[in-house]
Design a protein around this motif. Sequence first.
Motif, PDB file in Angstrom:
ATOM      1  N   TYR A  34       0.840  -1.205   0.000  1.00 18.47           N
ATOM      2  CA  TYR A  34       0.000   0.000   0.000  1.00 18.47           C
ATOM      3  C   TYR A  34       0.869   1.246   0.000  1.00 18.47           C
ATOM      4  O   TYR A  34       1.887   1.321   0.688  1.00 18.47           O
ATOM      5  N   SER A  35       0.468   2.250  -0.803  1.00 16.44           N
ATOM      6  CA  SER A  35       1.052   3.585  -0.711  1.00 16.44           C
ATOM      7  C   SER A  35      -0.056   4.607  -0.891  1.00 16.44           C
ATOM      8  O   SER A  35      -0.964   4.419  -1.691  1.00 16.44           O
ATOM      9  N   HIS A  36       0.016   5.709  -0.138  1.00 17.74           N
ATOM     10  CA  HIS A  36      -1.097   6.670  -0.152  1.00 17.74           C
ATOM     11  C   HIS A  36      -1.025   7.613  -1.345  1.00 17.74           C
ATOM     12  O   HIS A  36      -2.045   8.013  -1.883  1.00 17.74           O
ATOM     13  N   ASP A  37       0.187   8.067  -1.752  1.00 20.41           N
ATOM     14  CA  ASP A  37       0.418   8.786  -3.010  1.00 20.41           C
ATOM     15  C   ASP A  37      -0.383  10.083  -3.142  1.00 20.41           C
ATOM     16  O   ASP A  37      -1.178  10.236  -4.062  1.00 20.41           O
ATOM     17  N   SER A  38      -0.113  11.039  -2.285  1.00 21.35           N
ATOM     18  CA  SER A  38      -0.749  12.350  -2.456  1.00 21.35           C
ATOM     19  C   SER A  38       0.100  13.260  -3.330  1.00 21.35           C
ATOM     20  O   SER A  38      -0.429  14.001  -4.170  1.00 21.35           O
ATOM     21  N   VAL A  39       1.422  13.240  -3.139  1.00 19.24           N
ATOM     22  CA  VAL A  39       2.340  14.061  -3.934  1.00 19.24           C
ATOM     23  C   VAL A  39       3.436  13.150  -4.465  1.00 19.24           C
ATOM     24  O   VAL A  39       4.080  12.426  -3.707  1.00 19.24           O
ATOM     25  N   GLY A  40       3.659  13.190  -5.764  1.00 22.28           N
ATOM     26  CA  GLY A  40       4.732  12.410  -6.348  1.00 22.28           C
ATOM     27  C   GLY A  40       4.424  10.922  -6.395  1.00 22.28           C
ATOM     28  O   GLY A  40       3.359  10.465  -5.985  1.00 22.28           O
ATOM     29  N   ALA A  54       8.935  17.293  13.745  1.00 25.42           N
ATOM     30  CA  ALA A  54       7.806  17.171  12.823  1.00 25.42           C
ATOM     31  C   ALA A  54       7.261  15.747  12.825  1.00 25.42           C
ATOM     32  O   ALA A  54       6.038  15.534  12.795  1.00 25.42           O
ATOM     33  N   VAL A  55       8.154  14.768  12.887  1.00 29.63           N
ATOM     34  CA  VAL A  55       7.715  13.381  12.850  1.00 29.63           C
ATOM     35  C   VAL A  55       6.979  13.004  14.127  1.00 29.63           C
ATOM     36  O   VAL A  55       6.033  12.216  14.099  1.00 29.63           O
ATOM     37  N   GLN A  56       7.410  13.560  15.254  1.00 27.38           N
ATOM     38  CA  GLN A  56       6.732  13.232  16.512  1.00 27.38           C
ATOM     39  C   GLN A  56       5.253  13.563  16.458  1.00 27.38           C
ATOM     40  O   GLN A  56       4.409  12.820  16.975  1.00 27.38           O
ATOM     41  N   ALA A  57       4.902  14.670  15.813  1.00 29.59           N
ATOM     42  CA  ALA A  57       3.494  15.030  15.679  1.00 29.59           C
ATOM     43  C   ALA A  57       2.748  14.011  14.820  1.00 29.59           C
ATOM     44  O   ALA A  57       1.581  13.685  15.080  1.00 29.59           O
ATOM     45  N   GLU A  58       3.402  13.486  13.795  1.00 29.46           N
ATOM     46  CA  GLU A  58       2.762  12.494  12.937  1.00 29.46           C
ATOM     47  C   GLU A  58       2.522  11.184  13.687  1.00 29.46           C
ATOM     48  O   GLU A  58       1.460  10.562  13.532  1.00 29.46           O
ATOM     49  N   TRP A  59       3.505  10.762  14.485  1.00 27.54           N
ATOM     50  CA  TRP A  59       3.294   9.543  15.282  1.00 27.54           C
ATOM     51  C   TRP A  59       2.157   9.740  16.278  1.00 27.54           C
ATOM     52  O   TRP A  59       1.345   8.838  16.492  1.00 27.54           O
ATOM     53  N   ALA A  60       2.094  10.921  16.881  1.00 24.98           N
ATOM     54  CA  ALA A  60       1.011  11.189  17.831  1.00 24.98           C
ATOM     55  C   ALA A  60      -0.349  11.121  17.141  1.00 24.98           C
ATOM     56  O   ALA A  60      -1.314  10.583  17.690  1.00 24.98           O
ATOM     57  N   ALA A  61      -0.431  11.658  15.913  1.00 23.58           N
ATOM     58  CA  ALA A  61      -1.694  11.633  15.179  1.00 23.58           C
ATOM     59  C   ALA A  61      -2.110  10.212  14.828  1.00 23.58           C
ATOM     60  O   ALA A  61      -3.310   9.930  14.652  1.00 23.58           O
ATOM     61  N   ALA A  62      -1.138   9.305  14.717  1.00 28.11           N
ATOM     62  CA  ALA A  62      -1.442   7.904  14.417  1.00 28.11           C
ATOM     63  C   ALA A  62      -1.779   7.104  15.669  1.00 28.11           C
ATOM     64  O   ALA A  62      -1.971   5.886  15.591  1.00 28.11           O
ATOM     65  N   LEU A  74       5.387  -2.277   8.330  1.00 29.20           N
ATOM     66  CA  LEU A  74       5.452  -0.853   8.029  1.00 29.20           C
ATOM     67  C   LEU A  74       6.829  -0.575   7.448  1.00 29.20           C
ATOM     68  O   LEU A  74       7.846  -0.813   8.097  1.00 29.20           O
ATOM     69  N   GLY A  75       6.878  -0.100   6.202  1.00 22.34           N
ATOM     70  CA  GLY A  75       8.144   0.217   5.552  1.00 22.34           C
ATOM     71  C   GLY A  75       8.431   1.705   5.623  1.00 22.34           C
ATOM     72  O   GLY A  75       7.574   2.526   5.281  1.00 22.34           O
ATOM     73  N   LEU A  76       9.623   2.060   6.084  1.00 21.18           N
ATOM     74  CA  LEU A  76      10.004   3.462   6.236  1.00 21.18           C
ATOM     75  C   LEU A  76      11.268   3.742   5.441  1.00 21.18           C
ATOM     76  O   LEU A  76      12.203   2.955   5.447  1.00 21.18           O
ATOM     77  N   HIS A 103       3.162   5.569   5.861  1.00 18.13           N
ATOM     78  CA  HIS A 103       2.044   6.070   6.663  1.00 18.13           C
ATOM     79  C   HIS A 103       1.329   4.894   7.319  1.00 18.13           C
ATOM     80  O   HIS A 103       0.601   4.153   6.650  1.00 18.13           O
ATOM     81  N   PRO A 104       1.517   4.685   8.635  1.00 10.44           N
ATOM     82  CA  PRO A 104       1.046   3.454   9.272  1.00 10.44           C
ATOM     83  C   PRO A 104      -0.459   3.264   9.228  1.00 10.44           C
ATOM     84  O   PRO A 104      -0.935   2.126   9.155  1.00 10.44           O
ATOM     85  N   LEU A 105      -1.229   4.368   9.269  1.00 15.80           N
ATOM     86  CA  LEU A 105      -2.686   4.251   9.242  1.00 15.80           C
ATOM     87  C   LEU A 105      -3.288   4.870   7.987  1.00 15.80           C
ATOM     88  O   LEU A 105      -4.503   5.027   7.891  1.00 15.80           O
ATOM     89  N   GLY A 106      -2.443   5.238   7.022  1.00 15.28           N
ATOM     90  CA  GLY A 106      -2.963   5.861   5.817  1.00 15.28           C
ATOM     91  C   GLY A 106      -3.425   7.279   6.069  1.00 15.28           C
ATOM     92  O   GLY A 106      -3.111   7.893   7.085  1.00 15.28           O
ATOM     93  N   VAL A 107      -4.186   7.813   5.125  1.00  9.93           N
ATOM     94  CA  VAL A 107      -4.721   9.168   5.246  1.00  9.93           C
ATOM     95  C   VAL A 107      -5.993   9.128   6.079  1.00  9.93           C
ATOM     96  O   VAL A 107      -6.918   8.357   5.788  1.00  9.93           O
ATOM     97  N   ASP A 108      -6.024   9.937   7.126  1.00  3.74           N
ATOM     98  CA  ASP A 108      -7.209  10.045   7.988  1.00  3.74           C
ATOM     99  C   ASP A 108      -7.643   8.681   8.537  1.00  3.74           C
ATOM    100  O   ASP A 108      -8.833   8.402   8.688  1.00  3.74           O
ATOM    101  N   GLY A 109      -6.657   7.816   8.817  1.00  2.00           N
ATOM    102  CA  GLY A 109      -6.973   6.529   9.429  1.00  2.00           C
ATOM    103  C   GLY A 109      -7.601   5.512   8.507  1.00  2.00           C
ATOM    104  O   GLY A 109      -8.200   4.531   8.974  1.00  2.00           O
ATOM    105  N   GLU A 110      -7.436   5.674   7.187  1.00  2.00           N
ATOM    106  CA  GLU A 110      -8.124   4.792   6.242  1.00  2.00           C
ATOM    107  C   GLU A 110      -7.688   3.333   6.348  1.00  2.00           C
ATOM    108  O   GLU A 110      -8.420   2.431   5.913  1.00  2.00           O
ATOM    109  N   LEU A 111      -6.502   3.070   6.920  1.00  2.00           N
ATOM    110  CA  LEU A 111      -6.028   1.690   7.044  1.00  2.00           C
ATOM    111  C   LEU A 111      -6.532   0.996   8.308  1.00  2.00           C
ATOM    112  O   LEU A 111      -6.307  -0.212   8.461  1.00  2.00           O
TER     113      LEU A 111
END
Length: 427
Positions: A18-24, A158-166, A147-149, A122-130
């Motif tokens: 899976y890849s979310h692919d919003s930009v590029g 910046a990343v800490q905020a993303e993990w918190a959102a997940a 989860l591939g990084l 993106h562990p949960l995708g966009v807006d938790g879609e996963l």
Amino acid sequence: MTQQTDGRPQMTATVVLYSHDSVGLGHARRNRALAHALAEHLPGLLGEEVSGLLIAGHPDAPADSLPDGWDWLVLPGFDRTDDGYAARRLRLTVERLAAVRGATMAGVMDSLSPDLFIADRHPLGVDGELRPVLSLLRERHRCATVLGLRDVLDSPWAVQAEWAAAGGAEAVADAYDAVWIYGDRRVYCPVSTGEVPAGLASRSLSTGYLAQGRPEDAGAAVEGSYVLTVVGGGSDGAPVARAAAAAPPPRGHRHLVVTGPQMPEEQVRAIRLLARPETTVLRSVPHVPALLRDAAAAVTMGGYNTLAEVMATTTPALVVPRRSRRAEQPRRAAALAAAGAVEVLPAEACEPQALSAWFAKAVGTAVDRSAIDLGGLSRAAELAAQLIRARRAAPMHSPHPTGVPRARAASRPARVPTPLEALAHAH
């Protein structure tokens, strides 16, 4: 999954990426490289056929070929805007589009019953879609989850905020059996920098860069000596491509400038008007790895896939990292420069004269990158086989089957350059 061949049962391992692919197209291209590697190596490791599906969110993704027995599922897409995500074409809110995508993926997963699911970045995708997908795979199917990084995520804050959102590291650890970091921890270690939280360190390991063994689609051979400029998908590569098009190439060399399929057409036209007689401007080519390998020298941006392709060659490379949106590219470029793999030119210094001077200096030289771990594609196949075997042998509802590979030590590598923090830029 068991299939019938000539009336006889035959085991077939099924993989979904899976890849979310919003930009590029970087996420989809990384998964495509993994798909080719898994198709090549997993049958021998598991003793059975392998089939797969790549889930992508950009309509350009299926332009890239896949191995036999593999296919694309392209979801209605998201765009990245100044205010966050938005539907690319459908007149839907982010929440509704995420729900549509999540339900589509869950239905596909239930039908395919995959053995391995790999999500890129993106562990949960966009807006938790996963979330529904991961719950389904845990509750109803014997599917290993990864989860591939990429090697560099962003500035740690910046990343800490993303993990918190997940939902934090614990929520991600509950959903995934393993975290694969597609890099060499001696060059850059996102666990040590804080980009991968401590709660995921125990199941995180570095695979090596996804460099050696990347798929090379057929393309017309380039006759004679040439230098090359590539800017990834091209959505933000116009400044580099403009400077390259106007740069005089070394005597006796042609210059190929590849703008990328996502560069706006008006920008491509302007770049072609700037191009010198010795320079050819192409919108896209199917065989970038081969072009990089055979070039006398290359100018690139700092995206993961392009630099992974560079690292599989001895071609001298000058990296002009993007400085907008994320701190990822400057950090990656600095780390690889400290390892002696590339040279770096700041974006504000990217002028035709500077590129011309670098090309003249670089042609006729070669760069030895053999000290860097570039075997991530073959190693990912070995790890995938271990995970599939462990998940098949585990009880159905086991959160993490016995036998899942654990992390290598993630202490700070000696070769991580000290000025990285100064290169980070807040969103």
